[in-house]
Write a protein that holds these residues in place. Structure first.
Motif, PDB file in Angstrom:
ATOM      1  N   UNK A 232       0.853  -1.187   0.000  1.00 58.94           N
ATOM      2  CA  UNK A 232       0.000   0.000   0.000  1.00 58.94           C
ATOM      3  C   UNK A 232       0.887   1.235   0.000  1.00 58.94           C
ATOM      4  N   UNK A 233       0.504   2.246  -0.757  1.00 55.76           N
ATOM      5  CA  UNK A 233       1.227   3.518  -0.760  1.00 55.76           C
ATOM      6  C   UNK A 233       0.521   4.487   0.163  1.00 55.76           C
ATOM      7  N   UNK A 234       1.253   5.053   1.102  1.00 54.94           N
ATOM      8  CA  UNK A 234       0.667   5.920   2.130  1.00 54.94           C
ATOM      9  C   UNK A 234       1.463   7.223   2.189  1.00 54.94           C
ATOM     10  N   UNK A 235       0.758   8.328   2.295  1.00 54.75           N
ATOM     11  CA  UNK A 235       1.404   9.641   2.249  1.00 54.75           C
ATOM     12  C   UNK A 235       2.010  10.046   3.589  1.00 54.75           C
ATOM     13  N   UNK A 236       1.364   9.695   4.692  1.00 54.85           N
ATOM     14  CA  UNK A 236       1.778  10.195   5.996  1.00 54.85           C
ATOM     15  C   UNK A 236       2.624   9.175   6.760  1.00 54.85           C
ATOM     16  N   UNK A 237       3.767   9.619   7.250  1.00 56.00           N
ATOM     17  CA  UNK A 237       4.637   8.766   8.049  1.00 56.00           C
ATOM     18  C   UNK A 237       3.931   8.319   9.327  1.00 56.00           C
ATOM     19  N   UNK A 238       3.189   9.224   9.958  1.00 53.25           N
ATOM     20  CA  UNK A 238       2.505   8.893  11.216  1.00 53.25           C
ATOM     21  C   UNK A 238       1.472   7.780  11.007  1.00 53.25           C
ATOM     22  N   UNK A 239       0.803   7.780   9.850  1.00 55.64           N
ATOM     23  CA  UNK A 239      -0.194   6.749   9.579  1.00 55.64           C
ATOM     24  C   UNK A 239       0.469   5.390   9.377  1.00 55.64           C
ATOM     25  N   UNK A 240       1.603   5.366   8.707  1.00 54.35           N
ATOM     26  CA  UNK A 240       2.329   4.105   8.534  1.00 54.35           C
ATOM     27  C   UNK A 240       2.750   3.554   9.893  1.00 54.35           C
ATOM     28  N   UNK A 241       3.247   4.414  10.753  1.00 52.71           N
ATOM     29  CA  UNK A 241       3.657   3.973  12.093  1.00 52.71           C
ATOM     30  C   UNK A 241       2.474   3.376  12.844  1.00 52.71           C
ATOM     31  N   UNK A 242       1.316   4.003  12.739  1.00 49.32           N
ATOM     32  CA  UNK A 242       0.120   3.502  13.413  1.00 49.32           C
ATOM     33  C   UNK A 242      -0.286   2.137  12.856  1.00 49.32           C
ATOM     34  N   UNK A 243      -0.231   1.969  11.553  1.00 42.41           N
ATOM     35  CA  UNK A 243      -0.623   0.693  10.950  1.00 42.41           C
ATOM     36  C   UNK A 243       0.344  -0.429  11.313  1.00 42.41           C
ATOM     37  N   UNK A 244       1.613  -0.099  11.409  1.00 39.29           N
ATOM     38  CA  UNK A 244       2.580  -1.112  11.858  1.00 39.29           C
ATOM     39  C   UNK A 244       2.312  -1.470  13.318  1.00 39.29           C
ATOM     40  N   UNK A 245       2.031  -0.463  14.123  1.00 35.54           N
ATOM     41  CA  UNK A 245       1.720  -0.701  15.533  1.00 35.54           C
ATOM     42  C   UNK A 245       0.522  -1.642  15.674  1.00 35.54           C
ATOM     43  N   UNK A 246      -0.447  -1.525  14.759  1.00 38.55           N
ATOM     44  CA  UNK A 246      -1.635  -2.384  14.782  1.00 38.55           C
ATOM     45  C   UNK A 246      -1.385  -3.725  14.094  1.00 38.55           C
ATOM     46  N   UNK A 247      -0.143  -3.992  13.727  1.00 41.74           N
ATOM     47  CA  UNK A 247       0.279  -5.265  13.133  1.00 41.74           C
ATOM     48  C   UNK A 247      -0.402  -5.545  11.794  1.00 41.74           C
ATOM     49  N   UNK A 248      -0.562  -4.462  10.997  1.00 40.18           N
ATOM     50  CA  UNK A 248      -1.202  -4.607   9.690  1.00 40.18           C
ATOM     51  C   UNK A 248      -0.177  -4.806   8.569  1.00 40.18           C
ATOM     52  N   UNK A 249       1.082  -4.648   8.886  1.00 43.88           N
ATOM     53  CA  UNK A 249       2.111  -4.811   7.876  1.00 43.88           C
ATOM     54  C   UNK A 249       3.437  -4.261   8.370  1.00 43.88           C
TER      55      UNK A 249
END
Length: 302
Positions: free
Chosen positions: A218-235
């Protein structure tokens, strides 16, 4: 051998437009004037630069060879004009600092703190832009400083570029998640079959070939959103190693050891700014903040 800026401008315009009429219009000149300028330039050089084909023209091999150097000469002439003009101006009251979304926020905060200390009345605007947008913004006078990821290639004469160093990227996953429990020998294959989050700024700079490991991404614009998704174990995602200075990151995310990867992937960064007397003192403060930030991070890693 002497030729004028007007002649180089006409040559470049005709070359790019492939038409005397269109070139003249772009230069706000009469067609006959532009045509005569080219004839005079050809006389000076003793070569034919264009083949006249009806209402259009095609550059000769000599014209093709000289085009690149004419562009460089015009660019350098514009830089000279900007520097000369800036000498008569005073200091800045407001600056705009552009940066890619991958930039650590602590670095930006350190820059702002240093500028507040050295220039209490200076207004500083921070905006997210990619390298092409930063270059365009500087040409238009809308951006004063830009943090950019650089690669080997042609120089950009319209900006002053200062190399800052390298930023190392590592694969980050959820701390305590399934990927974090794998032995280093199995990590690479697991990353290839797990969902990968890709920062849009890295994609825009053309680093997909180097960084994309998984077909599921997935391509994501915001660094903070990527960090949150990793924290939620989504990738997982490639993220700057400097993020490990954050307690929040170390509490929730983990950088992986990969047998096939002795070190992380490193990207070069530079600070861009216009060639202008006005920005010299502000740039000095920014560089000081960057150097202090790098020294601080290196101390944490030692």
């Amino acid at each position: 051998m002497n030729f004028s800026i007007e002649q180089l401008q006409a040559f470049v315009a005709v070359y790019e437009e492939r038409s005397f009429s269109k070139a003249a219009a772009s230069l706000n000149k009469h067609r006959s004037t532009t045509g005569q300028v080219i004839v005079n330039l050809e006389d000076i050089l003793a070569v034919e630069l264009f083949e006249r084909i009806g209402r259009t023209v095609e550059p000769t091999k000599e014209g093709k060879l000289l085009y690149h150097y004419a562009k460089i000469a015009l660019e350098q002439s514009r830089v000279f004009d900007k520097i000369a003009l800036s000498l008569s101006y005073g200091g800045l009251e407001e600056v705009t600092f552009a940066y890619p979304s991958v930039t650590p926020h602590r670095l930006l905060s350190s820059i702002r703190a240093k500028l507040a200390e050295d220039f209490p009345n200076l207004t500083v605007n921070f905006i997210v832009r990619n390298k092409a947008e930063i270059e365009q913004g500087m040409r238009e006078g809308e951006i004063h400083f830009g943090l950019v990821m650089i690669t080997k290639g042609k120089g950009i004469y319209s900006v002053d570029s200062t190399f800052l160093g390298h930023m190392e990227f590592l694969p980050f996953v959820k701390k305590g998640g399934e990927l974090s429990k794998l032995p280093a020998s199995d990590v690479l294959n697991a990353l290839r079959t797990s969902r990968q989050f890709m920062l849009k700024s890295l994609s825009e700079e053309g680093f997909n070939e180097m960084l994309l490991l998984s077909a599921k991404h997935d391509e994501i614009e915001q660094l903070a959103l990527i960090i949150k998704m990793i924290q939620d174990d989504l990738g997982w995602a490639w993220l700057p190693k400097v993020l490990t200075e954050s307690q929040y990151i170390t509490d929730n995310l983990q950088a992986l050891d990969v047998d096939q990867l002795k070190n992380g992937i490193k990207f070069s960064f530079a600070l861009w700014n216009p060639h202008s007397k006005q920005v010299i003192d502000v740039k000095s403060s920014i560089m000081s903040a960057v150097e202090e930030y790098i020294a601080h991070f290196n101390t944490l890693q030692s």
